[in-house]
Design a protein around this motif. Sequence first.
Motif, PDB file in Angstrom:
ATOM      1  N   THR A  17       0.832  -1.205   0.000  1.00 35.88           N
ATOM      2  CA  THR A  17       0.000   0.000   0.000  1.00 35.88           C
ATOM      3  C   THR A  17       0.864   1.251   0.000  1.00 35.88           C
ATOM      4  OG1 THR A  17      -1.760  -1.161   1.198  1.00 35.88           O
ATOM      5  CG2 THR A  17      -1.799   1.245   1.246  1.00 35.88           C
ATOM      6  N   SER A  20       2.477   1.581  -3.497  1.00 33.85           N
ATOM      7  CA  SER A  20       1.510   2.076  -4.478  1.00 33.85           C
ATOM      8  C   SER A  20       1.218   3.554  -4.254  1.00 33.85           C
ATOM      9  CB  SER A  20       0.211   1.272  -4.391  1.00 33.85           C
ATOM     10  OG  SER A  20       0.405  -0.055  -4.814  1.00 33.85           O
ATOM     11  N   HIS A 165      -5.251   2.702 -10.736  1.00 34.17           N
ATOM     12  CA  HIS A 165      -3.872   2.627 -10.244  1.00 34.17           C
ATOM     13  C   HIS A 165      -2.911   2.400 -11.416  1.00 34.17           C
ATOM     14  CE1 HIS A 165      -0.503   0.018  -8.879  1.00 34.17           C
ATOM     15  NE2 HIS A 165      -0.483   0.766  -7.802  1.00 34.17           N
ATOM     16  N   ASP A 166      -3.229   1.431 -12.288  1.00 34.28           N
ATOM     17  CA  ASP A 166      -2.348   1.099 -13.408  1.00 34.28           C
ATOM     18  C   ASP A 166      -2.263   2.233 -14.420  1.00 34.28           C
ATOM     19  OD1 ASP A 166      -2.205  -1.299 -12.113  1.00 34.28           O
ATOM     20  OD2 ASP A 166      -3.524  -2.362 -13.504  1.00 34.28           O
ATOM     21  N   ILE A 269       3.106  -3.405 -13.920  1.00 37.14           N
ATOM     22  CA  ILE A 269       2.326  -2.822 -12.832  1.00 37.14           C
ATOM     23  C   ILE A 269       0.951  -3.467 -12.736  1.00 37.14           C
ATOM     24  CG2 ILE A 269       1.107  -0.905 -13.960  1.00 37.14           C
ATOM     25  CD1 ILE A 269       3.210  -0.704 -10.758  1.00 37.14           C
ATOM     26  N   TYR A 272       1.318  -6.676 -10.771  1.00 35.23           N
ATOM     27  CA  TYR A 272       1.446  -6.316  -9.365  1.00 35.23           C
ATOM     28  C   TYR A 272       0.095  -5.910  -8.767  1.00 35.23           C
ATOM     29  CZ  TYR A 272       2.173  -2.888  -5.607  1.00 35.23           C
ATOM     30  OH  TYR A 272       2.059  -2.160  -4.452  1.00 35.23           O
ATOM     31  N   SER A 273      -0.682  -5.114  -9.506  1.00 34.36           N
ATOM     32  CA  SER A 273      -1.939  -4.591  -8.956  1.00 34.36           C
ATOM     33  C   SER A 273      -2.997  -5.674  -8.793  1.00 34.36           C
ATOM     34  CB  SER A 273      -2.479  -3.467  -9.849  1.00 34.36           C
ATOM     35  OG  SER A 273      -2.944  -3.981 -11.082  1.00 34.36           O
ATOM     36  N   VAL A 277      -3.366  -4.783  -5.176  1.00 36.94           N
ATOM     37  CA  VAL A 277      -4.317  -3.671  -5.133  1.00 36.94           C
ATOM     38  C   VAL A 277      -5.744  -4.194  -5.055  1.00 36.94           C
ATOM     39  CG1 VAL A 277      -5.206  -1.629  -6.327  1.00 36.94           C
ATOM     40  CG2 VAL A 277      -2.758  -2.112  -6.349  1.00 36.94           C
TER      41      VAL A 277
END
Length: 306
Positions: A17, A20, A165-166, A269, A272-273, A277
């Motif tokens: 978190t 990010s 986010h991405d 990313i 990862y998310s 996320v």
Amino acid sequence: MSTSKIYNFMGLRKLATAFSALLLVISIASLAINGLKFGLDFTGGSLVELGYEKAPDLNLIRDQLKGAGYDDAVVQTFGTPTDILIRLGQDHDPKLGDKVLSALQEGQDQTIELRRNEFVGAQVGEELREQGGLGMLLALFMIMVYVAFRFQIKFSVGAVAALIHDVLIVLGFFSVFQQDFDLTVLAAVLAVIGYSLNDTIVVSDRIRENFRMMRKATATEIMNASLTQTLDRTLVTSLTTLLVLVALALVGGEMIHGFAMALLVGVVIGTYSSIYVAANVLLMMGICKEDLMPPEEKEEVVDELP
């Protein structure tokens, strides 16, 4: 349930978190301060089309144009290897085509023909920019509706949070390094949304399945088990995609370099998310078994006739 080792992904959720949040702060700050370096598709500029007798060396043309002071020139073939399209980010000049032709004709052993000298106004670029942004927002909204319909509203929020986010981090990458942002990069950003969504859907489907099967496990344990079970698929898909994108970025040429770089950052990313996320948001929203239980059917009471 398999007895294989389960990785404690959610044990790192606080660190993830913070990571990010750091990336998002850098991206948003750069977008606010530096903005994006829009290409000619968005800003407008001049187009010069030339015809060669035989296929020229595009890198040599770029060097010649830089030597003549046209540092922002974009050179590409147009239809055939002998048809060359040159895009320049400057105001309209009726004699621009002749100036470019004169700069390129030096040292050439073949005749070059000027076929077109046009200007793409800024209004066209502004319309493309607005429509591209609206298209991206519409895509995110439709994705939220789809995930809410297929799974549950909490999954929808997690999936859209991961996609936003991405997208922000990919845009931030282009803002920080001031790389040209044109329609090919916009297409790559939309492709990143699709790629990341697909990965998130796979993970979400396994989470829903495990919530119904692992009745005594906590939400964190179910998240870890689900992410572990989908890890092999995620890594194989991501690595094979990255191999292609690295090749495109290194040897694909200038015209698709931005497209390849956007997808390269987006795939990394996005992988990862989908782990840190989307799943993390589900835990923050307190996902539980009751959220995924099908609603009970109410029995209709029929009065008996006397």
